[in-house]
Scaffold this motif. Structure first.
Motif, PDB file in Angstrom:
ATOM      1  N   ILE A  14     -27.275 -65.388   8.752  1.00  0.00           N
ATOM      2  CA  ILE A  14     -28.266 -65.239   9.828  1.00  0.00           C
ATOM      3  C   ILE A  14     -28.067 -66.313  10.889  1.00  0.00           C
ATOM      4  O   ILE A  14     -28.098 -66.029  12.092  1.00  0.00           O
ATOM      5  CB  ILE A  14     -29.699 -65.281   9.244  1.00  0.00           C
ATOM      6  CG1 ILE A  14     -29.945 -64.036   8.396  1.00  0.00           C
ATOM      7  CG2 ILE A  14     -30.730 -65.386  10.360  1.00  0.00           C
ATOM      8  CD1 ILE A  14     -31.225 -64.071   7.606  1.00  0.00           C
ATOM      9  N   ALA A  15     -27.839 -67.552  10.462  1.00  0.00           N
ATOM     10  CA  ALA A  15     -27.621 -68.641  11.414  1.00  0.00           C
ATOM     11  C   ALA A  15     -26.371 -68.380  12.246  1.00  0.00           C
ATOM     12  O   ALA A  15     -26.365 -68.581  13.463  1.00  0.00           O
ATOM     13  CB  ALA A  15     -27.500 -69.974  10.680  1.00  0.00           C
ATOM     14  N   GLY A  16     -25.304 -67.919  11.618  1.00  0.00           N
ATOM     15  CA  GLY A  16     -24.070 -67.614  12.340  1.00  0.00           C
ATOM     16  C   GLY A  16     -24.250 -66.513  13.366  1.00  0.00           C
ATOM     17  O   GLY A  16     -23.750 -66.600  14.494  1.00  0.00           O
ATOM     18  N   ILE A  17     -24.990 -65.475  13.008  1.00  0.00           N
ATOM     19  CA  ILE A  17     -25.246 -64.366  13.941  1.00  0.00           C
ATOM     20  C   ILE A  17     -26.079 -64.849  15.125  1.00  0.00           C
ATOM     21  O   ILE A  17     -25.788 -64.512  16.273  1.00  0.00           O
ATOM     22  CB  ILE A  17     -25.932 -63.204  13.202  1.00  0.00           C
ATOM     23  CG1 ILE A  17     -24.949 -62.562  12.229  1.00  0.00           C
ATOM     24  CG2 ILE A  17     -26.453 -62.164  14.192  1.00  0.00           C
ATOM     25  CD1 ILE A  17     -25.582 -61.552  11.290  1.00  0.00           C
ATOM     26  N   LEU A  20     -23.882 -66.764  17.478  1.00  0.00           N
ATOM     27  CA  LEU A  20     -23.005 -65.879  18.241  1.00  0.00           C
ATOM     28  C   LEU A  20     -23.758 -65.163  19.358  1.00  0.00           C
ATOM     29  O   LEU A  20     -23.237 -64.983  20.457  1.00  0.00           O
ATOM     30  CB  LEU A  20     -22.356 -64.851  17.316  1.00  0.00           C
ATOM     31  CG  LEU A  20     -21.227 -65.360  16.440  1.00  0.00           C
ATOM     32  CD1 LEU A  20     -20.779 -64.267  15.487  1.00  0.00           C
ATOM     33  CD2 LEU A  20     -20.068 -65.839  17.278  1.00  0.00           C
ATOM     34  N   ILE A  21     -24.993 -64.753  19.057  1.00  0.00           N
ATOM     35  CA  ILE A  21     -25.772 -64.019  20.054  1.00  0.00           C
ATOM     36  C   ILE A  21     -26.282 -64.947  21.153  1.00  0.00           C
ATOM     37  O   ILE A  21     -26.209 -64.622  22.335  1.00  0.00           O
ATOM     38  CB  ILE A  21     -26.955 -63.291  19.368  1.00  0.00           C
ATOM     39  CG1 ILE A  21     -26.420 -62.194  18.450  1.00  0.00           C
ATOM     40  CG2 ILE A  21     -27.897 -62.697  20.396  1.00  0.00           C
ATOM     41  CD1 ILE A  21     -27.492 -61.558  17.590  1.00  0.00           C
ATOM     42  N   ARG A  22     -26.805 -66.087  20.767  1.00  0.00           N
ATOM     43  CA  ARG A  22     -27.402 -67.031  21.726  1.00  0.00           C
ATOM     44  C   ARG A  22     -26.830 -68.424  21.516  1.00  0.00           C
ATOM     45  O   ARG A  22     -27.459 -69.253  20.853  1.00  0.00           O
ATOM     46  CB  ARG A  22     -28.919 -67.071  21.547  1.00  0.00           C
ATOM     47  CG  ARG A  22     -29.634 -65.741  21.676  1.00  0.00           C
ATOM     48  CD  ARG A  22     -29.704 -65.315  23.091  1.00  0.00           C
ATOM     49  NE  ARG A  22     -30.633 -66.185  23.781  1.00  0.00           N
ATOM     50  CZ  ARG A  22     -31.236 -65.876  24.886  1.00  0.00           C
ATOM     51  NH1 ARG A  22     -31.006 -64.728  25.446  1.00  0.00           N
ATOM     52  NH2 ARG A  22     -32.059 -66.724  25.468  1.00  0.00           N
ATOM     53  N   PRO A  23     -25.655 -68.739  22.073  1.00  0.00           N
ATOM     54  CA  PRO A  23     -25.035 -70.055  21.843  1.00  0.00           C
ATOM     55  C   PRO A  23     -25.884 -71.231  22.315  1.00  0.00           C
ATOM     56  O   PRO A  23     -25.724 -72.340  21.810  1.00  0.00           O
ATOM     57  CB  PRO A  23     -23.743 -69.983  22.655  1.00  0.00           C
ATOM     58  CG  PRO A  23     -23.494 -68.545  22.876  1.00  0.00           C
ATOM     59  CD  PRO A  23     -24.819 -67.873  22.855  1.00  0.00           C
ATOM     60  N   LYS A  24     -26.788 -71.017  23.259  1.00  0.00           N
ATOM     61  CA  LYS A  24     -27.602 -72.111  23.776  1.00  0.00           C
ATOM     62  C   LYS A  24     -28.628 -72.613  22.764  1.00  0.00           C
ATOM     63  O   LYS A  24     -29.168 -73.696  22.925  1.00  0.00           O
ATOM     64  CB  LYS A  24     -28.314 -71.694  25.058  1.00  0.00           C
ATOM     65  CG  LYS A  24     -27.346 -71.468  26.205  1.00  0.00           C
ATOM     66  CD  LYS A  24     -28.065 -71.120  27.471  1.00  0.00           C
ATOM     67  CE  LYS A  24     -27.073 -70.930  28.596  1.00  0.00           C
ATOM     68  NZ  LYS A  24     -27.722 -70.646  29.859  1.00  0.00           N
ATOM     69  N   ILE A  25     -28.912 -71.825  21.723  1.00  0.00           N
ATOM     70  CA  ILE A  25     -29.886 -72.267  20.723  1.00  0.00           C
ATOM     71  C   ILE A  25     -29.204 -72.885  19.505  1.00  0.00           C
ATOM     72  O   ILE A  25     -29.816 -73.012  18.456  1.00  0.00           O
ATOM     73  CB  ILE A  25     -30.823 -71.116  20.298  1.00  0.00           C
ATOM     74  CG1 ILE A  25     -30.046 -69.990  19.617  1.00  0.00           C
ATOM     75  CG2 ILE A  25     -31.616 -70.595  21.455  1.00  0.00           C
ATOM     76  CD1 ILE A  25     -30.940 -68.966  18.948  1.00  0.00           C
ATOM     77  N   LEU A  26     -27.948 -73.316  19.678  1.00  0.00           N
ATOM     78  CA  LEU A  26     -27.184 -73.866  18.561  1.00  0.00           C
ATOM     79  C   LEU A  26     -27.906 -75.026  17.889  1.00  0.00           C
ATOM     80  O   LEU A  26     -28.009 -75.073  16.665  1.00  0.00           O
ATOM     81  CB  LEU A  26     -25.806 -74.315  19.048  1.00  0.00           C
ATOM     82  CG  LEU A  26     -24.928 -75.036  18.023  1.00  0.00           C
ATOM     83  CD1 LEU A  26     -24.596 -74.107  16.875  1.00  0.00           C
ATOM     84  CD2 LEU A  26     -23.669 -75.542  18.678  1.00  0.00           C
ATOM     85  N   ASN A  27     -28.429 -75.959  18.659  1.00  0.00           N
ATOM     86  CA  ASN A  27     -29.100 -77.128  18.080  1.00  0.00           C
ATOM     87  C   ASN A  27     -30.297 -76.722  17.225  1.00  0.00           C
ATOM     88  O   ASN A  27     -30.501 -77.260  16.132  1.00  0.00           O
ATOM     89  CB  ASN A  27     -29.560 -78.087  19.178  1.00  0.00           C
ATOM     90  CG  ASN A  27     -28.399 -78.742  19.876  1.00  0.00           C
ATOM     91  OD1 ASN A  27     -27.316 -78.854  19.319  1.00  0.00           O
ATOM     92  ND2 ASN A  27     -28.622 -79.166  21.104  1.00  0.00           N
TER      93      ASN A  27
END
Length: 45
Positions: A14-17, A20-27
């Motif tokens: 789920i975290a990986g998906i 991938l969908i929203r790279p800006k919310i990586l943190n």
């Protein structure tokens, strides 16, 4: 037939998906993932 799914691999997928969908919310995704894994390990879920 019983299906047994561990929680940690599901959270990882789920975290990986989400990353991938929203790279800006990586943190946020990484922080939530680490907190969830820590709670799971402490309480042995």
């Amino acid at each position: 037939m019983t299906l047994h799914i561990d929680l940690i691999p599901v959270l990882s997928i789920i975290a990986g998906i989400l990353i991938l969908i929203r790279p800006k919310i990586l943190n946020y995704v990484v922080a939530i993932y680490l907190i969830a894994i820590g709670v799971i390990q402490i309480f042995g879920l």
